[in-house]
Design a protein around this motif. Structure first.
Motif, PDB file in Angstrom:
ATOM      1  N   ILE A  90       0.844  -1.202   0.000  1.00  0.00           N
ATOM      2  CA  ILE A  90       0.000   0.000   0.000  1.00  0.00           C
ATOM      3  C   ILE A  90       0.880   1.253   0.000  1.00  0.00           C
ATOM      4  CG2 ILE A  90      -1.730   1.312   1.288  1.00  0.00           C
ATOM      5  CD1 ILE A  90      -2.901  -1.350   2.230  1.00  0.00           C
ATOM      6  N   LEU A  91       1.967   1.207   0.750  1.00  0.00           N
ATOM      7  CA  LEU A  91       2.848   2.381   0.789  1.00  0.00           C
ATOM      8  C   LEU A  91       3.510   2.627  -0.570  1.00  0.00           C
ATOM      9  CD1 LEU A  91       4.574   2.191   4.282  1.00  0.00           C
ATOM     10  CD2 LEU A  91       2.734   3.681   3.498  1.00  0.00           C
ATOM     11  N   ALA A  92       3.753   1.541  -1.293  1.00  0.00           N
ATOM     12  CA  ALA A  92       4.420   1.694  -2.584  1.00  0.00           C
ATOM     13  C   ALA A  92       3.439   2.026  -3.705  1.00  0.00           C
ATOM     14  CB  ALA A  92       5.175   0.415  -2.923  1.00  0.00           C
ATOM     15  N   VAL A 137      -5.414   6.350   5.434  1.00  0.00           N
ATOM     16  CA  VAL A 137      -4.967   4.993   5.767  1.00  0.00           C
ATOM     17  C   VAL A 137      -3.485   4.841   5.414  1.00  0.00           C
ATOM     18  CG1 VAL A 137      -5.190   2.545   5.109  1.00  0.00           C
ATOM     19  CG2 VAL A 137      -7.242   3.918   5.550  1.00  0.00           C
ATOM     20  N   ARG A 138      -3.142   5.327   4.235  1.00  0.00           N
ATOM     21  CA  ARG A 138      -1.740   5.208   3.803  1.00  0.00           C
ATOM     22  C   ARG A 138      -0.827   5.983   4.750  1.00  0.00           C
ATOM     23  NH1 ARG A 138       0.486   8.205   0.339  1.00  0.00           N
ATOM     24  NH2 ARG A 138      -1.490   8.780  -0.620  1.00  0.00           N
ATOM     25  N   GLU A 139      -1.255   7.170   5.104  1.00  0.00           N
ATOM     26  CA  GLU A 139      -0.444   7.982   6.013  1.00  0.00           C
ATOM     27  C   GLU A 139      -0.272   7.261   7.362  1.00  0.00           C
ATOM     28  OE1 GLU A 139      -1.225  12.274   7.763  1.00  0.00           O
ATOM     29  OE2 GLU A 139      -1.386  12.206   5.579  1.00  0.00           O
ATOM     30  N   LEU A 169      -0.381   4.031   7.847  1.00  0.00           N
ATOM     31  CA  LEU A 169       0.534   2.900   7.640  1.00  0.00           C
ATOM     32  C   LEU A 169       1.976   3.385   7.582  1.00  0.00           C
ATOM     33  CD1 LEU A 169      -1.428   0.776   5.021  1.00  0.00           C
ATOM     34  CD2 LEU A 169      -0.870   0.115   7.358  1.00  0.00           C
ATOM     35  N   ASN A 170       2.159   4.572   7.066  1.00  0.00           N
ATOM     36  CA  ASN A 170       3.497   5.147   6.971  1.00  0.00           C
ATOM     37  C   ASN A 170       4.047   5.473   8.362  1.00  0.00           C
ATOM     38  OD1 ASN A 170       5.783   6.133   5.766  1.00  0.00           O
ATOM     39  ND2 ASN A 170       4.850   7.999   4.964  1.00  0.00           N
ATOM     40  N   GLY A 171       3.168   5.921   9.246  1.00  0.00           N
ATOM     41  CA  GLY A 171       3.613   6.344  10.567  1.00  0.00           C
ATOM     42  C   GLY A 171       3.592   5.236  11.609  1.00  0.00           C
TER      43      GLY A 171
HETATM   44  C1  LIG Z   1       6.056   8.571   4.523  1.00  0.00           C
HETATM   45  O1  LIG Z   1       6.399   9.646   5.336  1.00  0.00           O
HETATM   46  C2  LIG Z   1       7.572  10.344   4.925  1.00  0.00           C
HETATM   47  C3  LIG Z   1       7.907  11.365   5.963  1.00  0.00           C
HETATM   48  O2  LIG Z   1       6.832  12.173   6.282  1.00  0.00           O
HETATM   49  C4  LIG Z   1       7.338  10.950   3.549  1.00  0.00           C
HETATM   50  O3  LIG Z   1       8.479  11.601   3.098  1.00  0.00           O
HETATM   51  C5  LIG Z   1       6.952   9.839   2.571  1.00  0.00           C
HETATM   52  O4  LIG Z   1       6.626  10.388   1.309  1.00  0.00           O
HETATM   53  C6  LIG Z   1       5.771   9.045   3.088  1.00  0.00           C
HETATM   54  N1  LIG Z   1       5.520   7.911   2.223  1.00  0.00           N
HETATM   55  C7  LIG Z   1       4.303   7.599   1.732  1.00  0.00           C
HETATM   56  C8  LIG Z   1       4.252   6.438   0.841  1.00  0.00           C
HETATM   57  O5  LIG Z   1       3.302   8.227   1.986  1.00  0.00           O
END
Ligand SMILES: *[C@@H]1O[C@H](CO)[C@@H](O)[C@H](O)[C@H]1NC(C)=O
Ligand SMILES: *[C@@H]1O[C@H](CO)[C@@H](O)[C@H](O)[C@H]1NC(C)=O
Length: 487
Positions: A41-43, A398-400, A402-404
């Motif tokens: 999902i992040l990718a 949701v993506r945000e 998952l990122n955090g």
């Molecule tokens: C994840 O968070 C970092 C730092 O805030 C950001 O640079 C990055 O683009 C984010 N990645 C995604 C896939 O949202």
């Protein structure tokens, strides 16, 4: 009794585990799998994950109409619709209100319109056929049917409108003028009192049809706990089916902010706060069985069925199925939860996490993590109870999240909605002071339900099987490309 229930419950878990196993073996952790991994999902955005050659092709051939709502507050929806326009037959920009604040000559007054010049250009582009440069595919025009919501209407306003056909004509002219002037293909009318407006809507539809424009209306969904409202609504739909071109049923927010009633799996001690009425927990946004029962309720196949088979309503026969657009949410819900024992005491627990990034794409590792999470929940025997009203969550949220966090993606097997658990600070910024004097934000355990590619696929398969006229997505700007790809 209690023991039998518990055994059923365990069997349920075993079944879920088996289903999970079958699903993971057939498709790994990719975006279109039942359990898209956190890493996938992040990718999704970075990779431009979608095969461009299928961007304009509807995967579900039996679905004749795909309407996408777009709103000015999630403006990426405009671009998404255009990028995937071959999958859409209509768009419904949420741009208008009809109020009763006009002058003596014309009390019904349209407010709103395309917010910016580029939005006007956008809808005009959609109304014309075009060619996909990459492969020469001809893309048909997409109908533009903006939503017009009746806003600020009092009971007196409705009475006045229903009082005479002159009022109905004034109402009709106010709406038709805007549709004709802007060159739309029709409109989608929304009001909580749609059931009351048969006669004005009959006039409106006649007038619009003279101009070869369409009239669609928004319907609230049928619900188990509102048999009388259902009855009134079904009666109205039956009558309006003669002249309304489409009914968009809002089959989402099934549980909404207040969540689902908490049903303990075992008897609670009498003095436990959990045995009181009104205790709430989380729940999915659009259960598949509820969508199906709405189609049965509104659809004409009830003609041959025993009346009152759906939602305690005895009206049989509604709209022809091809006039029904099933509302599909692209957003989810997040709920703040406290985990309580039988006595009602809260226990702090840690949300289950995804495998480490190295192992994140390995199906067996994901399965192991999910099974471990389920086993831990079962062993703890705690009850997840809402500590705050739920709130909608977009796929970008949701993506945000998952990122955090390291949240693990799981799935509710009945609704096919995915969910993640995570800890996040309270929205009100409340803090507490630790014994050492440091101040930290108060955080809550949360569970967020969301619609993934797999969720949408399951819903679309259901809609295809039910044979209705199509789907209406609320709303495109809250989704992402990897989920639109399911269309
Ligand atoms: C994840 O968070 C970092 C730092 O805030 C950001 O640079 C990055 O683009 C984010 N990645 C995604 C896939 O949202
Ligand atoms: C209904 O119409 C009559 C005249 O046709 C008028 O006297 C009356 O005030 C109207 N009632 C409402 C609620 O507008």
């Amino acid at each position: 009794m209690m023991w039998v229930w518990a055994r059923g419950c365990l069997r349920g878990f075993a079944l879920i585990a088996l289903l999970a196993l079958a699903a993971t073996l057939s498709s790994a952790q990719s975006l279109d799998s039942d359990y898209p991994s956190r890493g996938a999902i992040l990718a999704a955005k970075k990779l431009g994950s979608i095969d461009p050659s299928s961007r304009h092709t509807l995967k579900h051939k039996q679905i004749e109409n795909v309407l996408g709502f777009v709103t000015p507050w999630n403006p990426q929806g405009y671009d998404l619709v255009e990028k995937y326009r071959g999958k859409f037959t209509a768009v419904c920009p949420v741009w208008y209100q009809l109020k009763t604040d006009g002058d003596e000559l014309q009390r019904y007054k349209i407010h709103g319109g395309p917010p910016k010049e580029k939005d006007a250009e956008w809808y005009q582009r959609l109304r014309e056929s075009t060619v996909d440069e990459s492969n020469g595919q001809v893309l048909d025009p997409v109908k533009v049917l903006p939503r017009i919501a009746l806003e600020g209407w009092t009971t007196g306003d409705f009475q006045t409108l229903l009082n005479s056909s002159l009022e109905g004509i004034a109402f009709t002219e106010a709406i038709t003028a805007e549709v004709v002037l802007r060159g739309y293909d029709g409109l989608m009318l929304e009001t909580g009192a749609i059931w009351a407006l048969r006669e004005p809507l009959r006039l409106l539809s006649q007038r619009l049809h003279e101009e070869t424009k369409e009239l669609l209306v928004v319907l609230p969904p049928l619900r188990e706990d509102t048999p009388q409202e259902n009855q009134v609504l079904l009666q109205a739909v039956r009558e309006m089916a003669d002249f309304v071109d489409g009914f968009q049923v809002m089959t989402y927010d099934y549980h909404g902010p207040s969540g689902a009633p908490f049903k303990p799996g075992r008897p609670m001690p009498q003095d436990s706060p959990l045995s009181r009425d009104g205790v709430r927990t989380f729940g999915p946004n659009a259960p598949l069985s509820w969508i199906e029962r709405n189609v049965e309720g509104f659809g004409s196949q009830l003609d041959d069925a025993t009346p009152q088979s759906v939602f305690g309503s005895s009206v049989s026969g509604g709209a022809p199925l091809e006039k029904i657009l099933v509302g599909l949410p692209l957003y989810g819900y997040q709920y703040a939860l406290g985990w309580l024992n039988d006595e009602g005491a809260a226990q702090l627990i840690t949300p289950p996490s995804s495998p480490t990034s190295l192992k994140d794409a390995i199906a067996e590792e994901q399965l192991k993590s999910r099974l471990r999470a389920e086993q831990r929940e079962e062993t703890r025997g705690l009850h997840p109870i809402l500590t705050q009203a739920g709130s909608p969550i977009s796929l970008a949220d949701v993506r945000e999240t998952l990122n955090g966090t390291k949240a693990l993606v799981r799935r509710d097997e009945a609704s096919k909605e995915n969910f993640i658990d995570f800890i996040k600070a309270r929205e009100d910024g409340e803090t507490f002071t630790r014994p050492d004097g440091s101040v930290v934000p108060v955080a809550w355990y949360r569970r967020a339900y969301f619609a993934s590619h797999g969720t949408q696929r399951a819903r679309l398969e259901l809609v295809e099987r039910l044979g209705v006229g199509g789907v209406a997505l609320w709303e495109v700007g809250q989704g992402e490309e990897w989920v639109l790809d399911a269309l």
